[in-house]
Design a protein around this motif. Structure first.
Motif, PDB file in Angstrom:
ATOM      1  N   PRO A 157       0.794  -1.217   0.184  1.00 57.60           N
ATOM      2  CA  PRO A 157       0.144   0.065  -0.051  1.00 57.60           C
ATOM      3  C   PRO A 157       0.948   1.100  -0.063  1.00 57.60           C
ATOM      4  CG  PRO A 157      -0.129  -1.119   1.990  1.00 57.60           C
ATOM      5  CD  PRO A 157       0.584  -1.937   1.306  1.00 57.60           C
ATOM      6  N   ALA A 158       0.365   2.229  -0.861  1.00 55.83           N
ATOM      7  CA  ALA A 158       1.286   3.419  -0.951  1.00 55.83           C
ATOM      8  C   ALA A 158       0.848   4.315   0.365  1.00 55.83           C
ATOM      9  CB  ALA A 158       0.977   4.214  -2.346  1.00 55.83           C
ATOM     10  N   VAL A 159      -0.366   4.341   0.545  1.00 56.21           N
ATOM     11  CA  VAL A 159      -0.862   5.338   1.718  1.00 56.21           C
ATOM     12  C   VAL A 159      -1.765   4.599   2.573  1.00 56.21           C
ATOM     13  CG1 VAL A 159      -2.531   7.304   1.780  1.00 56.21           C
ATOM     14  CG2 VAL A 159      -0.816   7.371   0.104  1.00 56.21           C
ATOM     15  N   ASN A 160      -1.722   5.116   3.857  1.00 55.60           N
ATOM     16  CA  ASN A 160      -2.867   4.808   4.815  1.00 55.60           C
ATOM     17  C   ASN A 160      -3.369   6.254   5.160  1.00 55.60           C
ATOM     18  OD1 ASN A 160      -4.169   3.329   6.646  1.00 55.60           O
ATOM     19  ND2 ASN A 160      -2.687   3.284   8.010  1.00 55.60           N
ATOM     20  N   GLN A 161      -4.596   6.417   4.918  1.00 56.07           N
ATOM     21  CA  GLN A 161      -5.516   7.562   5.373  1.00 56.07           C
ATOM     22  C   GLN A 161      -6.062   7.306   6.680  1.00 56.07           C
ATOM     23  OE1 GLN A 161      -9.273   9.653   3.687  1.00 56.07           O
ATOM     24  NE2 GLN A 161      -7.378  10.207   2.252  1.00 56.07           N
ATOM     25  N   ILE A 162      -5.671   8.247   7.736  1.00 53.39           N
ATOM     26  CA  ILE A 162      -5.999   7.949   9.019  1.00 53.39           C
ATOM     27  C   ILE A 162      -6.377   9.204   9.747  1.00 53.39           C
ATOM     28  CG2 ILE A 162      -4.814   5.719   9.579  1.00 53.39           C
ATOM     29  CD1 ILE A 162      -2.664   7.323  10.740  1.00 53.39           C
ATOM     30  N   GLU A 163      -7.230   9.113  10.875  1.00 57.63           N
ATOM     31  CA  GLU A 163      -7.357  10.301  11.631  1.00 57.63           C
ATOM     32  C   GLU A 163      -6.212  10.806  12.389  1.00 57.63           C
ATOM     33  OE1 GLU A 163     -10.906  10.228  14.096  1.00 57.63           O
ATOM     34  OE2 GLU A 163     -10.279  11.977  15.196  1.00 57.63           O
ATOM     35  N   VAL A 164      -5.986  12.142  12.309  1.00 56.58           N
ATOM     36  CA  VAL A 164      -4.752  12.524  13.097  1.00 56.58           C
ATOM     37  C   VAL A 164      -4.833  14.108  13.312  1.00 56.58           C
ATOM     38  CG1 VAL A 164      -2.317  12.963  13.347  1.00 56.58           C
ATOM     39  CG2 VAL A 164      -2.948  11.033  11.651  1.00 56.58           C
ATOM     40  N   HIS A 165      -4.932  14.561  14.636  1.00 55.50           N
ATOM     41  CA  HIS A 165      -4.585  15.792  15.194  1.00 55.50           C
ATOM     42  C   HIS A 165      -4.354  15.705  16.507  1.00 55.50           C
ATOM     43  CE1 HIS A 165      -8.473  14.636  17.313  1.00 55.50           C
ATOM     44  NE2 HIS A 165      -8.874  14.270  16.041  1.00 55.50           N
ATOM     45  N   PRO A 166      -3.978  16.896  17.118  1.00 54.18           N
ATOM     46  CA  PRO A 166      -3.230  16.833  18.300  1.00 54.18           C
ATOM     47  C   PRO A 166      -4.028  16.043  19.534  1.00 54.18           C
ATOM     48  CG  PRO A 166      -3.089  18.999  17.518  1.00 54.18           C
ATOM     49  CD  PRO A 166      -3.925  18.399  16.683  1.00 54.18           C
ATOM     50  N   LEU A 167      -5.395  16.059  19.436  1.00 49.49           N
ATOM     51  CA  LEU A 167      -6.145  15.093  20.273  1.00 49.49           C
ATOM     52  C   LEU A 167      -6.080  13.556  20.239  1.00 49.49           C
ATOM     53  CD1 LEU A 167      -9.086  17.697  21.070  1.00 49.49           C
ATOM     54  CD2 LEU A 167      -6.784  17.657  22.008  1.00 49.49           C
ATOM     55  N   TYR A 168      -5.723  13.384  19.008  1.00 52.42           N
ATOM     56  CA  TYR A 168      -5.604  11.847  18.415  1.00 52.42           C
ATOM     57  C   TYR A 168      -4.408  11.540  17.739  1.00 52.42           C
ATOM     58  CZ  TYR A 168      -6.859   7.165  17.344  1.00 52.42           C
ATOM     59  OH  TYR A 168      -7.002   5.963  17.230  1.00 52.42           O
ATOM     60  N   PHE A 169      -3.448  11.347  18.315  1.00 52.43           N
ATOM     61  CA  PHE A 169      -2.010  11.313  17.731  1.00 52.43           C
ATOM     62  C   PHE A 169      -1.625   9.901  17.920  1.00 52.43           C
ATOM     63  CE2 PHE A 169       2.476  12.659  17.946  1.00 52.43           C
ATOM     64  CZ  PHE A 169       2.630  12.537  16.527  1.00 52.43           C
ATOM     65  N   ASP A 170      -1.801   9.047  17.082  1.00 54.60           N
ATOM     66  CA  ASP A 170      -1.412   7.585  17.295  1.00 54.60           C
ATOM     67  C   ASP A 170       0.194   7.336  16.814  1.00 54.60           C
ATOM     68  OD1 ASP A 170      -1.029   4.894  17.407  1.00 54.60           O
ATOM     69  OD2 ASP A 170      -2.964   4.392  16.623  1.00 54.60           O
ATOM     70  N   SER A 171       0.984   7.924  17.561  1.00 54.63           N
ATOM     71  CA  SER A 171       2.340   7.818  17.010  1.00 54.63           C
ATOM     72  C   SER A 171       2.946   6.618  16.767  1.00 54.63           C
ATOM     73  CB  SER A 171       3.493   8.617  17.939  1.00 54.63           C
ATOM     74  OG  SER A 171       3.315   7.985  19.252  1.00 54.63           O
ATOM     75  N   GLU A 172       2.434   5.611  17.250  1.00 47.67           N
ATOM     76  CA  GLU A 172       2.770   4.001  17.073  1.00 47.67           C
ATOM     77  C   GLU A 172       2.391   3.600  15.538  1.00 47.67           C
ATOM     78  OE1 GLU A 172       2.608  -0.147  18.910  1.00 47.67           O
ATOM     79  OE2 GLU A 172       1.325   1.346  19.753  1.00 47.67           O
ATOM     80  N   LEU A 173       1.322   3.769  15.327  1.00 50.20           N
ATOM     81  CA  LEU A 173       0.868   3.385  13.866  1.00 50.20           C
ATOM     82  C   LEU A 173       1.437   4.450  12.914  1.00 50.20           C
ATOM     83  CD1 LEU A 173      -0.888   2.258  12.073  1.00 50.20           C
ATOM     84  CD2 LEU A 173      -2.783   3.759  12.531  1.00 50.20           C
ATOM     85  N   ILE A 174       1.744   5.745  13.002  1.00 43.77           N
ATOM     86  CA  ILE A 174       2.533   6.779  12.185  1.00 43.77           C
ATOM     87  C   ILE A 174       3.839   6.321  12.098  1.00 43.77           C
ATOM     88  CG2 ILE A 174       3.355   9.018  11.914  1.00 43.77           C
ATOM     89  CD1 ILE A 174       0.540  10.110  13.291  1.00 43.77           C
ATOM     90  N   ASP A 175       4.360   5.974  13.039  1.00 44.06           N
ATOM     91  CA  ASP A 175       6.178   5.424  13.182  1.00 44.06           C
ATOM     92  C   ASP A 175       5.943   4.277  12.210  1.00 44.06           C
ATOM     93  OD1 ASP A 175       6.669   7.597  14.174  1.00 44.06           O
ATOM     94  OD2 ASP A 175       7.136   6.509  16.271  1.00 44.06           O
TER      95      ASP A 175
END
Ligand SMILES: NC(=O)c1ccc[n+]([C@@H]2O[C@H](COP(=O)([O-])OP(=O)(O)OC[C@H]3O[C@@H](n4cnc5c(N)ncnc54)[C@H](OP(=O)(O)O)[C@@H]3O)[C@@H](O)[C@H]2O)c1
Length: 301
Positions: free
Chosen positions: A181-199
């Motif tokens: 997959p080239a992209v994963n589109q996910i909800e991100v903003h400072p109140l919901y910041f899933d750094s584990e998934l992003i990393d």
């Protein structure tokens, strides 16, 4: 001042515009044409078409897909060619599964009046009508991915990816995906910041495209009242929306803010004349409190 970097290279070598215009719930013909026309003038080149996702549910929303189709057929009047615009659509949970996915995407292409799509994302790891713990969810999303790989290999879809996939869904996918997959589109903003998934995505060369960067319609009233964000926006002489979008860009996320207002379109693109300091970035990160405003895929088997 930082040089503008308006595209990012994906794991297949293709480029993805880092700022796009989301069109979720924009159904009015005149409004949508006006907003997209103005977005093109400002410099936006990515249309995130949410419409197909909902097109099966209401005729009203179906109209939205055909409106974008009219725009795509008339790009010359905006001074643009097909290759200037990056058109994304998503596969509905209702169309998951081997065969269903391909049929739905070919139908979307017809409605959108295009001979190819720039990107298709599987909208959600689950299938409608299946409970989250039903193991058929996994069978269906694998089938959808196989269809997308065929469309990709045939050149009808230039890039394929997913949305709302957790680490577990991605790891499972790596066992069968021939095309990553080239992209994963996910909800991100400072109140919901899933750094584990992003990393995890970054470590696996998957671009993270953030949605609801402003919290979406429900979250914006919450985020726009956060004191820290108001204070920092004032410090940088920017609006809270710009601070939130810049925060996402500095985390190397792509963004697709949605707005019906042309003034906001301009504001949301004007993000390159300031840099949030690393201390302030950390302060913003520390607002994270697992507060989601959109759907949750963690429970989907
Ligand atoms: N993959 C998924 O499951 C998923 C889920 C949700 C969304 N998305 C995608 O992500 C896109 C964006 O996310 P979103 O629609 O949730 O919303 P968003 O971009 O977080 O925010 C939208 C809200 O903020 C307001 N807004 C926008 N710019 C503003 C500004 N500069 N100042 C003040 N308010 C501003 C908008 O209202 P106005 O229109 O009044 O400006 C709107 O209510 C969607 O269009 C869709 O393509 C994907």
């Amino acid at each position: 001042m930082e040089t503008k970097r308006l595209e990012i290279t994906m794991n297949n070598g293709n480029k993805l515009p880092i700022i796009g215009v989301g069109t979720y719930l924009m159904r009015d013909d005149q409004e949508l044409k006006h907003v997209i026309g103005e977005a093109f003038k400002i410099g936006y080149r990515l249309i995130g078409n949410q419409l197909h996702v909902l097109s099966l549910y209401t005729a009203k929303v179906y109209r939205n897909e055909t409106i974008i189709g009219d725009i795509m057929a008339d790009l010359g009047s905006y001074g643009l060619k097909r290759e200037d615009v990056f058109l994304t659509t998503k596969l509905s949970t209702a169309n998951q599964g081997r065969g269903n996915c391909k049929k739905a995407i070919l139908e979307a292409m017809e409605n959108l009046q295009v001979t190819y799509l720039d990107m298709v994302l599987i909208h959600f790891p689950g299938s409608s009508k299946l409970s989250p713990d039903n193991p058929r969810n996994a069978v269906n999303r694998q089938g959808s991915w196989e269809d997308l790989e065929e469309l990709y290999n045939d050149g009808l879809v230039k890039n394929i990816g997913v949305s709302n996939y957790t680490i577990r869904h991605l790891e499972e996918m790596f066992t069968y995906a021939i095309v990553k997959p080239a992209v994963n589109q996910i909800e991100v903003h400072p109140l919901y910041f899933d750094s584990e998934l992003i990393d995890f995505c970054k470590d696996n060369s998957i671009v993270v495209q953030a949605y609801s960067s402003l919290g979406g319609a429900d979250g914006w009233p919450v985020l726009s009242k956060e004191e820290l964000l108001i204070d920092l926006a004032e410090k940088y002489k920017k609006t809270t929306a710009q601070l939130l979008l810049r925060w996402a860009l500095q985390h190397k996320l792509c963004i697709i803010p949605k707005t019906t207002k042309v003034d906001n379109l301009r504001i949301n693109y004007n993000l390159f004349d300031f840099v949030i300091s690393s201390e302030d970035m950390k302060e913003m990160d520390s607002l994270s409190r697992n507060q989601k405003f959109c759907w949750n895929s963690k429970h989907v088997k």
